[in-house]
Design a protein around this motif. Structure first.
Motif, short mmCIF file in Angstrom:
data_model
loop_
_atom_site.label_atom_id
_atom_site.label_comp_id
_atom_site.label_asym_id
_atom_site.label_seq_id
_atom_site.Cartn_x
_atom_site.Cartn_y
_atom_site.Cartn_z
N GLY A 95 40.42 45.32 -77.31
CA GLY A 95 40.34 44.33 -78.27
C GLY A 95 40.59 42.99 -77.45
O GLY A 95 39.93 42.04 -77.93
N LEU A 96 41.85 43.04 -76.70
CA LEU A 96 42.16 41.50 -76.18
C LEU A 96 41.13 40.97 -75.16
O LEU A 96 41.00 39.94 -75.05
CB LEU A 96 43.59 41.85 -75.32
N ALA A 97 40.36 42.10 -74.47
CA ALA A 97 39.35 41.49 -73.45
C ALA A 97 38.41 40.98 -74.28
O ALA A 97 37.73 39.92 -73.76
CB ALA A 97 38.93 42.69 -72.64
N ALA A 116 47.14 46.60 -86.29
CA ALA A 116 48.29 46.64 -85.98
C ALA A 116 48.58 45.63 -84.81
O ALA A 116 49.59 44.83 -84.84
CB ALA A 116 48.58 47.95 -85.38
N GLY A 117 47.72 45.45 -83.91
CA GLY A 117 47.84 44.60 -82.87
C GLY A 117 47.67 43.10 -83.29
O GLY A 117 48.34 42.15 -82.79
N LYS A 118 46.98 42.82 -84.21
CA LYS A 118 46.71 41.63 -84.80
C LYS A 118 47.91 41.17 -85.48
O LYS A 118 48.45 39.99 -85.40
CB LYS A 118 45.35 41.42 -85.44
N SER A 119 48.55 42.02 -86.08
CA SER A 119 49.94 41.74 -87.00
C SER A 119 50.81 41.31 -86.19
O SER A 119 51.80 40.60 -86.77
CB SER A 119 50.06 43.01 -87.81
N LEU A 149 46.75 40.63 -80.76
CA LEU A 149 45.52 40.16 -80.58
C LEU A 149 45.16 38.71 -81.34
O LEU A 149 45.63 38.79 -82.78
CB LEU A 149 44.63 41.37 -81.30
N PRO A 150 44.77 37.82 -80.91
CA PRO A 150 44.56 36.50 -81.48
C PRO A 150 43.54 36.72 -82.69
O PRO A 150 43.45 35.77 -83.43
CB PRO A 150 44.12 35.55 -80.42
#
Length: 330
Positions: free
Chosen positions: A97-99, A308-311, A315-316
């Motif tokens: 997701g970050l990539a 979850a990563g965004k929260s 993750l931007p």
């Protein structure tokens, strides 16, 4: 005359058989397709199935010749994202997701393991995660197991910004715990089983994975780590992807069927006690979470991991739909 015709038919049939055998021989004689896959070094989930694939020749069975290249977490991310390696076998969903958010066109082909992680300590004054605020915690901070741990810790009201994180590569986590060089160590399988088989006095701090995830998503599944590829590679090599999936799927099935033999392959340099503990881990599978599935079959759960990563700001932005590979026909 009839006898002559029958003889010709027999010869013709024999030639047809010979032709079929020659054709089959030509097919089997074709060189396997070479693939280079970057993975974390052991002990790690990404290094769990490769030795089984090679020892059981499951890549060759599926017409592939796979070369697994081991790297530390930071080097893995850099070399996969740069395209130096087009295939990654230690691909966590959050790194994918970050990539994507950074403009790297990659996709999660299939899942290998669901998430599990924890914190261990041997110090009597550390009883809960809150007790780690202001303390040193050894962790492989470059991994998304740590990021997911961060998310679960926050669900319990812990201020993870107050942890003093000692960053180390995955193989170093066990050493930190054995030497008691930090108040606690954040780690996951198979390192957790290796450590607890050596140090029975290690205590595991509950991070309430099942309860927090159920509350957040309504689901108990947490896709975590699998195999990913650059999208331009996928577009040129779609025919190889089912073969790659088959090699991993068959490896997972073999591991589940023969845990003792698998443990000796996976922990080849471990002690007999290490190997016995690993075999028990495989039999239980709760913490190991081995779960080989196409990404599209767990798409809803993958999007929950992204959420979850965004929260927590890892993750931007929302990863694109293309990060979840959909095999042809689905």
């Amino acid at each position: 005359m009839n006898r002559f015709l029958a003889s010709l038919a027999c010869v013709g049939a024999s030639l047809a058989c010979v032709g079929s055998l020659l054709a089959a021989g030509a097919s089997f004689a074709q060189s396997p397709e070479s693939l280079s896959i970057v993975v974390f070094g052991p002990p790690s989930l990404g290094a769990f199935l490769p030795p089984v694939i090679k020892a059981q020749k499951l890549d060759e069975k599926n017409g592939l010749a796979i070369k697994f290249e081991e790297r530390t977490p930071d080097a893995y991310t850099a070399q996969f994202n740069s395209g130096e390696f087009q295939l990654g076998g230690s691909a966590s969903l959050l790194t994918i997701g970050l990539a994507d958010a950074r403009g790297v066109k990659v996709t999660y082909l299939f899942n290998l393991f669901d998430f599990w992680g924890t914190v261990v300590t041997s110090r009597a004054d550390i009883k809960t995660l809150r007790d780690l605020e202001g303390q040193e915690v050894a962790a492989a901070k470059g991994t998304t197991n740590y990021v997911m741990f961060d998310w679960f810790a926050r669900q319990l009201g812990v201020d993870t910004a107050k942890f003093s994180v000692i960053n180390t590569a995955t193989p170093g986590l066990i050493g930190y715990a054995l030497a008691d060089r930090a108040a606690a160590v954040q780690l996951w399988e198979p390192a957790y089983t290796t450590l607890t088989s050596k140090r029975r006095d290690m205590r595991t701090i509950d991070i309430a994975i099942a309860d927090s995830w159920k509350k957040f998503t309504g689901s108990s599944n947490i896709p975590y780590l699998g195999v990913a590829a650059h999208i331009d590679w996928v577009e040129k090599n779609r025919k190889l992807i089912p073969r790659l999936y088959a090699a991993y799927k068959e490896a997972a099935e073999w591991v589940a069927s023969y845990p003792d033999e698998a443990a000796r392959l996976i922990a080849a340099k471990g002690t007999p006690d290490d190997q016995r503990a690993l075999a028990e881990l495989i039999r239980a599978n709760g913490r190991l979470g081995m779960n080989v599935q196409w990404a599209s079959d767990v798409a809803r759960e993958i999007n929950s991991v992204y959420a979850a990563g965004k929260s927590i700001g890892f993750l931007p932005s929302e990863p694109s739909a293309s990060t979840i590979y959909r095999e042809p026909g689905k």
